[in-house]
Design a protein around this motif. Structure first.
Motif, PDB file in Angstrom:
ATOM      1  N   ARG A 103     -63.207 -41.570  34.319  1.00  0.00           N
ATOM      2  CA  ARG A 103     -63.999 -42.368  33.380  1.00  0.00           C
ATOM      3  C   ARG A 103     -63.947 -43.819  33.834  1.00  0.00           C
ATOM      4  O   ARG A 103     -62.887 -44.321  34.180  1.00  0.00           O
ATOM      5  CB  ARG A 103     -63.434 -42.248  31.962  1.00  0.00           C
ATOM      6  N   THR A 104     -65.097 -44.476  33.841  1.00  0.00           N
ATOM      7  CA  THR A 104     -65.146 -45.903  34.121  1.00  0.00           C
ATOM      8  C   THR A 104     -65.746 -46.608  32.919  1.00  0.00           C
ATOM      9  O   THR A 104     -66.572 -46.037  32.201  1.00  0.00           O
ATOM     10  CB  THR A 104     -65.979 -46.242  35.371  1.00  0.00           C
ATOM     11  N   VAL A 105     -65.316 -47.836  32.697  1.00  0.00           N
ATOM     12  CA  VAL A 105     -65.876 -48.689  31.649  1.00  0.00           C
ATOM     13  C   VAL A 105     -66.135 -50.036  32.306  1.00  0.00           C
ATOM     14  O   VAL A 105     -65.205 -50.692  32.767  1.00  0.00           O
ATOM     15  CB  VAL A 105     -64.895 -48.863  30.465  1.00  0.00           C
TER      16      VAL A 105
ATOM     17  N   SER B 215     -67.134 -38.399  34.828  1.00  0.00           N
ATOM     18  CA  SER B 215     -67.285 -37.417  35.898  1.00  0.00           C
ATOM     19  C   SER B 215     -66.488 -36.190  35.499  1.00  0.00           C
ATOM     20  O   SER B 215     -65.373 -36.307  34.985  1.00  0.00           O
ATOM     21  CB  SER B 215     -66.744 -37.961  37.229  1.00  0.00           C
ATOM     22  N   TYR B 216     -67.076 -35.030  35.729  1.00  0.00           N
ATOM     23  CA  TYR B 216     -66.438 -33.766  35.386  1.00  0.00           C
ATOM     24  C   TYR B 216     -66.195 -32.962  36.662  1.00  0.00           C
ATOM     25  O   TYR B 216     -66.798 -33.225  37.695  1.00  0.00           O
ATOM     26  CB  TYR B 216     -67.328 -32.921  34.470  1.00  0.00           C
ATOM     27  N   ILE B 217     -65.352 -31.959  36.560  1.00  0.00           N
ATOM     28  CA  ILE B 217     -65.245 -30.962  37.616  1.00  0.00           C
ATOM     29  C   ILE B 217     -65.736 -29.641  37.039  1.00  0.00           C
ATOM     30  O   ILE B 217     -65.607 -29.389  35.843  1.00  0.00           O
ATOM     31  CB  ILE B 217     -63.813 -30.858  38.189  1.00  0.00           C
ATOM     32  N   GLU B 218     -66.349 -28.855  37.902  1.00  0.00           N
ATOM     33  CA  GLU B 218     -66.994 -27.614  37.445  1.00  0.00           C
ATOM     34  C   GLU B 218     -66.037 -26.691  36.702  1.00  0.00           C
ATOM     35  O   GLU B 218     -66.447 -25.997  35.775  1.00  0.00           O
ATOM     36  CB  GLU B 218     -67.632 -26.876  38.625  1.00  0.00           C
ATOM     37  N   SER B 219     -64.779 -26.678  37.092  1.00  0.00           N
ATOM     38  CA  SER B 219     -63.836 -25.731  36.477  1.00  0.00           C
ATOM     39  C   SER B 219     -63.616 -25.998  34.985  1.00  0.00           C
ATOM     40  O   SER B 219     -63.125 -25.127  34.268  1.00  0.00           O
ATOM     41  CB  SER B 219     -62.497 -25.749  37.212  1.00  0.00           C
ATOM     42  N   THR B 220     -64.001 -27.194  34.500  1.00  0.00           N
ATOM     43  CA  THR B 220     -63.816 -27.491  33.074  1.00  0.00           C
ATOM     44  C   THR B 220     -65.033 -27.097  32.231  1.00  0.00           C
ATOM     45  O   THR B 220     -65.009 -27.289  31.016  1.00  0.00           O
ATOM     46  CB  THR B 220     -63.522 -28.991  32.847  1.00  0.00           C
ATOM     47  N   LEU B 221     -66.065 -26.533  32.858  1.00  0.00           N
ATOM     48  CA  LEU B 221     -67.290 -26.209  32.122  1.00  0.00           C
ATOM     49  C   LEU B 221     -67.038 -25.308  30.903  1.00  0.00           C
ATOM     50  O   LEU B 221     -67.531 -25.618  29.817  1.00  0.00           O
ATOM     51  CB  LEU B 221     -68.341 -25.594  33.042  1.00  0.00           C
ATOM     52  N   PRO B 222     -66.258 -24.230  31.017  1.00  0.00           N
ATOM     53  CA  PRO B 222     -66.043 -23.403  29.820  1.00  0.00           C
ATOM     54  C   PRO B 222     -65.382 -24.185  28.676  1.00  0.00           C
ATOM     55  O   PRO B 222     -65.780 -24.041  27.516  1.00  0.00           O
ATOM     56  CB  PRO B 222     -65.134 -22.274  30.318  1.00  0.00           C
ATOM     57  N   GLU B 223     -64.401 -25.021  28.993  1.00  0.00           N
ATOM     58  CA  GLU B 223     -63.750 -25.815  27.950  1.00  0.00           C
ATOM     59  C   GLU B 223     -64.697 -26.870  27.393  1.00  0.00           C
ATOM     60  O   GLU B 223     -64.683 -27.144  26.193  1.00  0.00           O
ATOM     61  CB  GLU B 223     -62.488 -26.494  28.501  1.00  0.00           C
ATOM     62  N   ARG B 224     -65.524 -27.478  28.251  1.00  0.00           N
ATOM     63  CA  ARG B 224     -66.500 -28.452  27.747  1.00  0.00           C
ATOM     64  C   ARG B 224     -67.489 -27.779  26.816  1.00  0.00           C
ATOM     65  O   ARG B 224     -67.835 -28.336  25.771  1.00  0.00           O
ATOM     66  CB  ARG B 224     -67.231 -29.134  28.913  1.00  0.00           C
TER      67      ARG B 224
ATOM     68  N   GLU C  25     -66.359 -55.167  21.932  1.00  0.00           N
ATOM     69  CA  GLU C  25     -65.812 -56.511  22.130  1.00  0.00           C
ATOM     70  C   GLU C  25     -65.396 -56.739  23.579  1.00  0.00           C
ATOM     71  O   GLU C  25     -65.631 -57.799  24.134  1.00  0.00           O
ATOM     72  CB  GLU C  25     -64.617 -56.739  21.198  1.00  0.00           C
ATOM     73  N   ASP C  26     -64.716 -55.752  24.164  1.00  0.00           N
ATOM     74  CA  ASP C  26     -64.277 -55.861  25.553  1.00  0.00           C
ATOM     75  C   ASP C  26     -64.034 -54.452  26.093  1.00  0.00           C
ATOM     76  O   ASP C  26     -64.095 -53.467  25.349  1.00  0.00           O
ATOM     77  CB  ASP C  26     -63.030 -56.748  25.691  1.00  0.00           C
ATOM     78  N   ALA C  27     -63.772 -54.364  27.394  1.00  0.00           N
ATOM     79  CA  ALA C  27     -63.621 -53.058  28.041  1.00  0.00           C
ATOM     80  C   ALA C  27     -62.451 -52.276  27.460  1.00  0.00           C
ATOM     81  O   ALA C  27     -62.539 -51.052  27.310  1.00  0.00           O
ATOM     82  CB  ALA C  27     -63.449 -53.238  29.550  1.00  0.00           C
ATOM     83  N   ASP C  28     -61.364 -52.961  27.119  1.00  0.00           N
ATOM     84  CA  ASP C  28     -60.216 -52.255  26.548  1.00  0.00           C
ATOM     85  C   ASP C  28     -60.555 -51.634  25.197  1.00  0.00           C
ATOM     86  O   ASP C  28     -60.151 -50.503  24.912  1.00  0.00           O
ATOM     87  CB  ASP C  28     -59.019 -53.198  26.403  1.00  0.00           C
ATOM     88  N   ALA C  29     -61.297 -52.357  24.374  1.00  0.00           N
ATOM     89  CA  ALA C  29     -61.680 -51.831  23.061  1.00  0.00           C
ATOM     90  C   ALA C  29     -62.610 -50.625  23.215  1.00  0.00           C
ATOM     91  O   ALA C  29     -62.491 -49.641  22.472  1.00  0.00           O
ATOM     92  CB  ALA C  29     -62.347 -52.920  22.216  1.00  0.00           C
ATOM     93  N   VAL C  30     -63.523 -50.693  24.179  1.00  0.00           N
ATOM     94  CA  VAL C  30     -64.433 -49.570  24.411  1.00  0.00           C
ATOM     95  C   VAL C  30     -63.650 -48.359  24.920  1.00  0.00           C
ATOM     96  O   VAL C  30     -63.863 -47.236  24.454  1.00  0.00           O
ATOM     97  CB  VAL C  30     -65.564 -49.970  25.383  1.00  0.00           C
ATOM     98  N   ALA C  31     -62.727 -48.573  25.842  1.00  0.00           N
ATOM     99  CA  ALA C  31     -61.915 -47.463  26.349  1.00  0.00           C
ATOM    100  C   ALA C  31     -61.112 -46.821  25.220  1.00  0.00           C
ATOM    101  O   ALA C  31     -61.046 -45.587  25.120  1.00  0.00           O
ATOM    102  CB  ALA C  31     -60.991 -47.947  27.462  1.00  0.00           C
TER     103      ALA C  31
END
Length: 93
Positions: A82-84, A9-18, A59-65
């Motif tokens: 961020r969700t995993v 999930s993003y917030i609009e204010s980060t659009l220029p940096e993204r 392998e697991d959620a921690d590895a993916v994160a």
């Protein structure tokens, strides 16, 4: 290997940096896709909170994160949330 649904999930204010870091973000995801770790990904295209869904093998959620910490969007603090979550694929790959 299991599949994991990763949401950003993003917030609009980060659009220029993204926009500035998007080439590195795209290259990071391209490398994951080419090695078979990223199964599919893309932005949400509704009028809700801007974000994206990525389906990652791991392998697991921690590895993916930990892996996803390498995304330039994460490294530069451009992801508001961020969700995993493990995702059981019934149809498709």
């Amino acid at each position: 290997m299991a599949a994991f649904a990763v949401t950003y999930s993003y917030i609009e204010s980060t659009l220029p940096e993204r926009d500035h870091h998007r080439p590195g973000h795209v290259e990071f995801l391209r490398a994951l896709f080419e090695d078979g770790t990223l199964l599919t990904s893309g932005p949400f295209n509704d009028d809700g909170i801007p974000g994206a869904l990525l389906i990652i093998q791991g392998e697991d959620a921690d590895a993916v994160a930990l892996l996803m910490n390498g995304d330039p969007f994460h490294a530069h603090g451009l992801i508001a949330e961020r969700t995993v979550r493990r995702w059981n694929i019934i149809y498709g790959g």
